[in-house]
Scaffold this motif. Structure first.
Motif, mmCIF file in Angstrom:
data_model
loop_
_atom_site.group_PDB
_atom_site.id
_atom_site.type_symbol
_atom_site.label_atom_id
_atom_site.label_comp_id
_atom_site.label_asym_id
_atom_site.label_seq_id
_atom_site.Cartn_x
_atom_site.Cartn_y
_atom_site.Cartn_z
ATOM 1 N N ALA A 149 -82.994 -73.252 43.662
ATOM 2 C CA ALA A 149 -82.880 -73.179 45.120
ATOM 3 C C ALA A 149 -83.881 -72.199 45.720
ATOM 4 N N GLN A 150 -84.091 -71.083 45.066
ATOM 5 C CA GLN A 150 -85.063 -70.112 45.586
ATOM 6 C C GLN A 150 -86.483 -70.640 45.516
ATOM 7 N N ARG A 151 -86.805 -71.342 44.439
ATOM 8 C CA ARG A 151 -88.153 -71.934 44.351
ATOM 9 C C ARG A 151 -88.359 -73.055 45.358
ATOM 10 N N SER A 152 -87.249 -73.646 45.795
ATOM 11 C CA SER A 152 -87.341 -74.703 46.798
ATOM 12 C C SER A 152 -87.293 -74.159 48.219
ATOM 13 N N GLY A 153 -87.197 -72.858 48.373
ATOM 14 C CA GLY A 153 -87.170 -72.259 49.693
ATOM 15 C C GLY A 153 -85.786 -72.058 50.270
ATOM 16 N N ILE A 154 -84.745 -72.363 49.519
ATOM 17 C CA ILE A 154 -83.370 -72.184 50.003
ATOM 18 C C ILE A 154 -82.888 -70.825 49.498
ATOM 19 N N THR A 155 -83.245 -69.784 50.190
ATOM 20 C CA THR A 155 -82.924 -68.433 49.733
ATOM 21 C C THR A 155 -81.476 -68.050 49.990
ATOM 22 N N SER A 156 -80.783 -68.755 50.856
ATOM 23 C CA SER A 156 -79.395 -68.418 51.183
ATOM 24 C C SER A 156 -78.383 -69.148 50.313
ATOM 25 N N TYR A 157 -78.846 -69.835 49.289
ATOM 26 C CA TYR A 157 -77.917 -70.602 48.439
ATOM 27 C C TYR A 157 -77.058 -69.645 47.622
ATOM 28 N N GLN A 158 -75.757 -69.955 47.517
ATOM 29 C CA GLN A 158 -74.813 -69.193 46.708
ATOM 30 C C GLN A 158 -73.945 -70.160 45.916
ATOM 31 N N CYS A 159 -73.692 -69.802 44.646
ATOM 32 C CA CYS A 159 -72.808 -70.625 43.840
ATOM 33 C C CYS A 159 -71.362 -70.394 44.287
ATOM 34 N N MET A 160 -70.443 -71.219 43.777
ATOM 35 C CA MET A 160 -69.058 -71.112 44.228
ATOM 36 C C MET A 160 -68.403 -69.829 43.748
ATOM 37 N N HIS A 161 -68.899 -69.240 42.646
ATOM 38 C CA HIS A 161 -68.325 -67.978 42.180
ATOM 39 C C HIS A 161 -68.722 -66.823 43.104
ATOM 40 N N ILE A 162 -69.975 -66.795 43.524
ATOM 41 C CA ILE A 162 -70.414 -65.753 44.454
ATOM 42 C C ILE A 162 -69.733 -65.927 45.809
ATOM 43 N N SER A 163 -69.572 -67.171 46.246
ATOM 44 C CA SER A 163 -68.877 -67.412 47.517
ATOM 45 C C SER A 163 -67.426 -66.961 47.442
ATOM 46 N N ALA A 164 -66.785 -67.173 46.273
ATOM 47 C CA ALA A 164 -65.407 -66.711 46.113
ATOM 48 C C ALA A 164 -65.330 -65.199 46.142
ATOM 49 N N ALA A 165 -66.316 -64.522 45.558
ATOM 50 C CA ALA A 165 -66.325 -63.061 45.579
ATOM 51 C C ALA A 165 -66.539 -62.521 46.990
ATOM 52 N N SER A 166 -67.287 -63.240 47.811
ATOM 53 C CA SER A 166 -67.525 -62.772 49.173
ATOM 54 C C SER A 166 -66.276 -62.824 50.036
ATOM 55 N N PHE A 167 -65.298 -63.666 49.679
ATOM 56 C CA PHE A 167 -64.048 -63.759 50.429
ATOM 57 C C PHE A 167 -62.901 -63.059 49.716
ATOM 58 N N CYS A 168 -63.192 -62.298 48.676
ATOM 59 C CA CYS A 168 -62.135 -61.652 47.892
ATOM 60 C C CYS A 168 -61.512 -60.502 48.686
ATOM 61 N N LYS A 169 -60.191 -60.420 48.639
ATOM 62 C CA LYS A 169 -59.450 -59.346 49.300
ATOM 63 C C LYS A 169 -58.487 -58.643 48.351
ATOM 64 N N SER A 170 -58.541 -58.979 47.056
ATOM 65 C CA SER A 170 -57.638 -58.393 46.071
ATOM 66 C C SER A 170 -58.383 -57.339 45.258
ATOM 67 N N LEU A 171 -57.762 -56.184 45.081
ATOM 68 C CA LEU A 171 -58.361 -55.076 44.351
ATOM 69 C C LEU A 171 -57.427 -54.660 43.223
ATOM 70 N N VAL A 172 -57.976 -54.554 42.018
ATOM 71 C CA VAL A 172 -57.190 -54.158 40.850
ATOM 72 C C VAL A 172 -57.053 -52.641 40.827
ATOM 73 N N GLU A 173 -55.868 -52.171 40.535
ATOM 74 C CA GLU A 173 -55.633 -50.735 40.444
ATOM 75 C C GLU A 173 -56.230 -50.183 39.156
ATOM 76 N N GLN A 174 -56.993 -49.112 39.269
ATOM 77 C CA GLN A 174 -57.656 -48.511 38.110
ATOM 78 C C GLN A 174 -56.644 -47.712 37.293
ATOM 79 N N VAL A 175 -56.816 -47.756 35.973
ATOM 80 C CA VAL A 175 -55.922 -47.065 35.040
ATOM 81 C C VAL A 175 -56.769 -46.177 34.147
ATOM 82 N N ALA A 176 -56.353 -44.923 34.004
ATOM 83 C CA ALA A 176 -57.026 -43.970 33.116
ATOM 84 C C ALA A 176 -56.311 -43.983 31.767
#
Length: 382
Positions: A149-176
């Protein structure tokens, strides 16, 4: 042949037949489709060489959005041109991919690899602010698509995994992770003191790098599998974003890490055991000891005591027998001579008492009966 140039030549003109009144109307009622959605009209008739009439029916279908009748073959293109909203379609698809943020500082997310099925979650980095802004998916297929996509000039292309991460609202609690828990595991012979030092060294390296050592994500589809994201300082083919996903199957009591084979233990598995033993010790409870974790010598994909083994276990056994138990081409002198011995052993047990694969001294279990039907080949008879 013409008699003379002055003789007039007449060309016969074809007679025109009016067929407007002779074309019959065709009534078509579909049997398998919705009558209200389909509609058939008659096209202009054509006359064949035999003088017969042939009518081509046109099947029309009603658009579900604007309710107009349109040619059935043109309906997909009509939906694409008039009613397709790509942003809405992408959002609807990514909402089906569950995601969780496991490292808020560096923008690392765990996203389901597929919408349906029991796939292992993968890591996605989505960090658009700051000096170290970076957007990357560790999937090889997604990286290829993004590159095209970048070589074709479509620089704004995102895969479905990146798109899912952009809408993520869940945060895992860190454990020591605590060192006392690791000491208890060493006392229970889960692994050696050397492995404990390696785990503590990796924990110090993760703290100095300001990244979590291990994170238990709950986005897996199967409740019998536990997914633990473990820190990996070296960037390799299996850890493009500095983390690996370790999977623990509670039903099979097996561990899987992308950095090693099924029967091999690794540092990532040790850290994942450390994490689960601290947070969910009930997973390692047995009848003999209430908090005895799974030992490293039991780290086998199929832990049932079946003989002969299958898969990698069979391959390892065959290689070991070939290297250590193979009958030599030239037999020793005492074996070539006939032996009058008649008191043959009543049972055959392996001479190995220690594991030949583990780097440390690990005792094998007690011998198990394989078969009671043995055959002895001697110099005299069978």
């Amino acid at each position: 042949m013409l008699s003379s140039p002055s003789t007039p030549v007449t060309t016969p003109t074809p007679s025109i037949i009016s067929t407007a009144e002779t074309v019959p109307s065709i009534t078509y009622t579909p049997s398998t489709t919705d009558v209200t959605a389909l509609m058939i009209t008659d096209t202009p008739s054509t006359i064949t060489a035999a003088g017969k009439f042939r009518v081509r029916p046109v099947i029309k279908k009603r658009c579900p959005s604007c309710k107009i009748l349109i040619n059935k073959n043109n309906l997909p293109k009509h939906m694409e041109r008039k009613h397709a909203d790509q942003s809405v379609l992408d959002i609807d698809e990514t909402f089906q991919l569950t995601s969780q943020c496991i490292d808020e500082t560096n923008g690392i997310f765990a996203v389901l690899k597929v919408i349906k099925g029991h796939g292992v979650p993968l890591h996605v980095q989505y960090q658009t602010s700051g000096e170290n802004s970076r957007v990357l998916c560790e999937s090889n297929e997604c990286q290829i698509n993004i590159g095209v996509a970048q070589r074709s000039g479509i620089t704004s292309y995102q895969c479905m995994h990146i798109s899912a991460a952009s809408f993520c609202k869940s945060l895992v609690e860190q454990v020591a992770l605590e060192e006392d828990v690791l000491t208890e595991m060493v006392r229970g012979k889960c692994f050696s003191e050397k492995k404990k030092k390696e785990c503590l060294a990796l924990q110090q390296l993760a703290n100095s790098s300001c990244v979590p050592l291990s994170v238990h994500t709950s986005i897996g589809i199967s409740p019998a599998k536990k997914f633990i994201s473990v820190f990996e300082p070296n960037v390799t083919t299996y850890s493009r974003l500095g983390r690996v996903m370790v999977v623990y199957n509670t039903k099979l009591d097996s561990w899987h890490c992308p950095c090693t084979k099924l029967r091999r233990s690794c540092l990532h598995k040790y850290v994942a055991k450390w994490h689960l033993f601290q947070m969910q010790p009930e997973l390692f409870q047995t009848e003999g000891s209430p908090h005895k974790p799974h030992s490293e010598v039991d780290d086998v994909e199929d832990n049932s005591h079946m003989y002969p083994p299958k898969g990698l276990g069979l391959e390892y056994m065959v290689k070991y027998v070939l290297q250590n138990k193979k009958i030599p081409a030239v037999l020793p002198e005492d074996m070539r001579l006939p032996s009058p011995r008649k008191d043959y052993p009543q049972n055959l047990c392996p001479v190995e008492t220690m594991c030949q694969e583990c780097p440390e001294d690990v005792l094998l279990s007690d011998p198990m009966l394989v078969t009671q039907n043995a055959t002895i080949l001697t110099n005299w008879c069978i």
